[in-house]
Design a protein around this motif. Structure first.
Motif, mmCIF file in Angstrom:
data_model
loop_
_atom_site.group_PDB
_atom_site.id
_atom_site.type_symbol
_atom_site.label_atom_id
_atom_site.label_comp_id
_atom_site.label_asym_id
_atom_site.label_seq_id
_atom_site.Cartn_x
_atom_site.Cartn_y
_atom_site.Cartn_z
ATOM 1 N N LEU A 165 29.670 -8.060 53.750
ATOM 2 C CA LEU A 165 30.359 -8.429 52.515
ATOM 3 C C LEU A 165 31.610 -9.231 52.861
ATOM 4 O O LEU A 165 32.503 -8.740 53.546
ATOM 5 N N ALA A 166 31.652 -10.474 52.386
ATOM 6 C CA ALA A 166 32.816 -11.339 52.597
ATOM 7 C C ALA A 166 33.782 -11.157 51.434
ATOM 8 O O ALA A 166 33.402 -11.332 50.272
ATOM 9 N N VAL A 167 35.025 -10.801 51.747
ATOM 10 C CA VAL A 167 36.054 -10.539 50.726
ATOM 11 C C VAL A 167 37.217 -11.490 50.932
ATOM 12 O O VAL A 167 37.741 -11.611 52.049
ATOM 13 N N GLU A 168 37.626 -12.108 49.840
ATOM 14 C CA GLU A 168 38.684 -13.120 49.909
ATOM 15 C C GLU A 168 39.782 -12.810 48.897
ATOM 16 O O GLU A 168 39.496 -12.487 47.740
ATOM 17 N N ALA A 169 41.033 -12.894 49.320
ATOM 18 C CA ALA A 169 42.167 -12.717 48.415
ATOM 19 C C ALA A 169 42.370 -13.977 47.584
ATOM 20 O O ALA A 169 42.156 -15.095 48.061
ATOM 21 N N THR A 170 42.764 -13.795 46.340
ATOM 22 C CA THR A 170 43.023 -14.928 45.451
ATOM 23 C C THR A 170 44.525 -15.042 45.197
ATOM 24 O O THR A 170 45.275 -14.076 45.391
ATOM 25 N N PRO A 171 44.993 -16.205 44.727
ATOM 26 C CA PRO A 171 46.436 -16.374 44.489
ATOM 27 C C PRO A 171 47.022 -15.406 43.474
ATOM 28 O O PRO A 171 48.222 -15.115 43.508
ATOM 29 N N ASP A 172 46.179 -14.896 42.544
ATOM 30 C CA ASP A 172 46.710 -13.986 41.523
ATOM 31 C C ASP A 172 46.760 -12.535 41.981
ATOM 32 O O ASP A 172 47.082 -11.638 41.204
ATOM 33 N N GLY A 173 46.412 -12.276 43.246
ATOM 34 C CA GLY A 173 46.511 -10.920 43.779
ATOM 35 C C GLY A 173 45.235 -10.106 43.668
ATOM 36 O O GLY A 173 45.202 -8.954 44.112
ATOM 37 N N SER A 174 44.179 -10.681 43.111
ATOM 38 C CA SER A 174 42.904 -9.971 43.055
ATOM 39 C C SER A 174 42.072 -10.310 44.284
ATOM 40 O O SER A 174 42.489 -11.113 45.131
ATOM 41 N N PHE A 175 40.893 -9.704 44.369
ATOM 42 C CA PHE A 175 40.032 -9.903 45.536
ATOM 43 C C PHE A 175 38.613 -10.219 45.075
ATOM 44 O O PHE A 175 38.070 -9.549 44.196
ATOM 45 N N VAL A 176 38.037 -11.240 45.675
ATOM 46 C CA VAL A 176 36.708 -11.717 45.298
ATOM 47 C C VAL A 176 35.693 -11.289 46.346
ATOM 48 O O VAL A 176 35.939 -11.409 47.559
ATOM 49 N N ALA A 177 34.565 -10.774 45.878
ATOM 50 C CA ALA A 177 33.444 -10.418 46.750
ATOM 51 C C ALA A 177 32.394 -11.522 46.641
ATOM 52 O O ALA A 177 31.954 -11.866 45.546
ATOM 53 N N HIS A 178 32.007 -12.089 47.775
ATOM 54 C CA HIS A 178 31.065 -13.203 47.782
ATOM 55 C C HIS A 178 29.632 -12.717 48.001
ATOM 56 O O HIS A 178 29.401 -11.746 48.735
ATOM 57 N N PRO A 179 28.651 -13.407 47.406
ATOM 58 C CA PRO A 179 27.252 -13.017 47.599
ATOM 59 C C PRO A 179 26.762 -13.333 49.007
ATOM 60 O O PRO A 179 27.230 -14.283 49.643
ATOM 61 N N GLY A 180 25.813 -12.527 49.480
ATOM 62 C CA GLY A 180 25.162 -12.796 50.759
ATOM 63 C C GLY A 180 23.940 -13.660 50.516
ATOM 64 O O GLY A 180 24.034 -14.766 50.014
#
Length: 319
Positions: A165-180
Motif C-alpha cells: 500500500l503506497a501512502v502519500e501525504a497531501t498539502p492539506d494534512g490528509s493522507f492518500v492511499a493509492h491503488p495497486g
C-alpha cells in the motif's frame, strides 16, 4: 511501449508481465518511471549500505548500495541487479533467472524503494474501499490482512491493493492511499475458500502462494482510483466465538507498528529515508485512527467479521 498505472505512478515498460497490469490508454505526458532489462549496468555502485542475514548460494539474499552518479543499486541473489534512477529502473538479470522472479522483485521491493525515495511510504498492507475511503489492514505474512480484505470483498466491497500500500501525504494534512493492481496472492487454503483454484496460478514454481485475478470475471471488484486513508487496522486473531473488537492504539505505539510493518523496514532503516518516514507516520497517527482489529479465527467467521467491520467503518460510526 505500454504505460501502466499502479501505486499512484505511471510505469512505461514492454516487460512481459505474467498477469496484465492496468494500462493507461492515453498517457497525457511522459511516464513517471520506465523499466527495462539490460545486459550491462548503467552506472557504478556506491558503498554497501546493508545486506540481509539470509543467504542463497552462500551470498546475501539482498544487498543495498548507497546512491552514486544518479543511481542506487538493489541486488537480489538468484535474480539480479536493479538500478534505480530518477526516471528509470534498469534490471541486469542473472543468467538462469526467470522473468517471474524479476517481476516479483520489481512489483514489490524495487518499486517500494523507488516510491520511498520520493517521499511516498510503502506499507505491508491490504486495503479495501468502504463508503469511498480506504481502510487498510497492516500485517506481516500470515498476519490475516488478505483474508480480512477478501472477507469484505465477498460482501461487495472493492479491493484497493493487496500486499503493498503506497501512502502519500497531501498539502492539506490528509493522507492518500493509492491503488495497486487487480490481483491478490492467497495461500492455497485461502484460494480454495474464496475463489475457484482453477482461476489461480502459482506466483512462482518455488512459491506456495497463488495469484488470483480481481475484477473483470475474477474474484470481487477492484477500485483503481486513489482514496483518502480513513483507518489502519492491525489484525489480531482472538479466540473462536470472541467476536470482533476494535481497540485504539496509543500514538507512540502506532508509529512503531507502522515502522515495523512497513514494506521495507530493514532497508529503510539503513538509508537516510528514516527521518522522513518517522515524521510522516507521526503526522499520520494524529489524523488517521490506528486500531487493533481482534477477530475470531476460522475462515467460516470472516463473513460475520466483515459485517462487524462494515458497521464500524469510519463513515458509519456514530459521531
Amino acid at each position: 511501449m505500454p504505460v501502466h498505472a499502479l501505486y499512484g505512478l505511471t510505469l512505461a515498460s514492454d516487460f512481459p508481465f505474467s498477469h496484465p497490469l492496468p494500462v493507461v490508454v492515453e498517457a497525457a505526458e511522459e511516464a513517471d518511471v520506465t523499466f527495462r532489462v539490460a545486459t550491462a549496468a548503467p552506472g557504478e555502485a556506491g558503498d554497501l549500505l546493508w545486506e540481509s542475514p539470509e543467504r542463497l548460494d552462500n551470498r546475501p539474499q539482498t544487498r543495498l548500495f548507497a546512491p552514486a552518479g544518479g543511481w542506487q543499486l538493489l541486488c537480489f541473489a538468484g535474480v539480479g541487479e536493479f538500478w534505480l534512477g530518477e526516471r528509470e529502473i534498469v534490471a541486469v538479470v542473472e543468467e538462469g533467472a526467470d522473468s517471474t522472479l524479476v517481476e516479483l522483485r520489481l512489483l514489490g521491493p524495487v518499486l517500494a524503494l523507488w516510491l520511498e525515495r520520493r517521499g511516498v511510504v510503502a506499507l505491508h498492507a491490504a486495503a479495501v474501499v468502504v463508503d469511498g475511503v480506504a481502510v487498510a489492514f497492516l500485517a506481516s505474512n500470515h498476519g490475516g490482512k488478505s483474508s480480512l480484505a477478501a472477507g469484505l470483498m465477498q460482501l461487495g466491497i472493492p479491493l484497493l491493493t493487496d500486499d503493498l500500500l503506497a501512502v502519500e501525504a497531501t498539502p492539506d494534512g490528509s493522507f492518500v492511499a493509492h491503488p495497486g493492481y487487480p490481483q491478490m496472492r492467497f495461500w492455497p487454503a485461502e484460494a480454495e475458500r474464496f475463489t475457484s483454484t482453477a482461476d489461480a496460478s502459482r506466483v512462482h514454481p518455488a512459491v506456495e502462494k497463488l495469484r488470483v485475478p480481481v475484477g473483470d470475471g475474477g474474484f470481487g471488484r477492484f477500485h483503481g482510483e486513489p482514496c483518502l486513508l480513513a483507518a489502519v487496522l492491525l489484525p489480531e486473531r482472538g479466540d473462536e466465538g470472541s467476536g470482533t473488537a476494535l481497540r485504539a492504539v496509543a500514538p507512540s505505539l502506532a508509529v512503531m507498528e507502522l515502522l515495523r510493518r512497513s514494506f521495507l523496514p530493514r532497508l529503510a532503516a539503513a538509508t537516510d529515508l528514516q527521518p522522513h518516514r518517522l515524521d510522516l507516520f507521526t503526522r499520520l497517527v494524529e489524523t488517521v485512527p490506528v486500531e487493533r482489529c481482534v477477530y475470531p479465527g476460522g475462515y467460516e467467521q470472516l463473513a460475520v467479521v466483515g459485517e462487524s467491520l462494515l458497521a464500524r467503518s469510519p463513515r458509519r460510526r456514530p459521531s
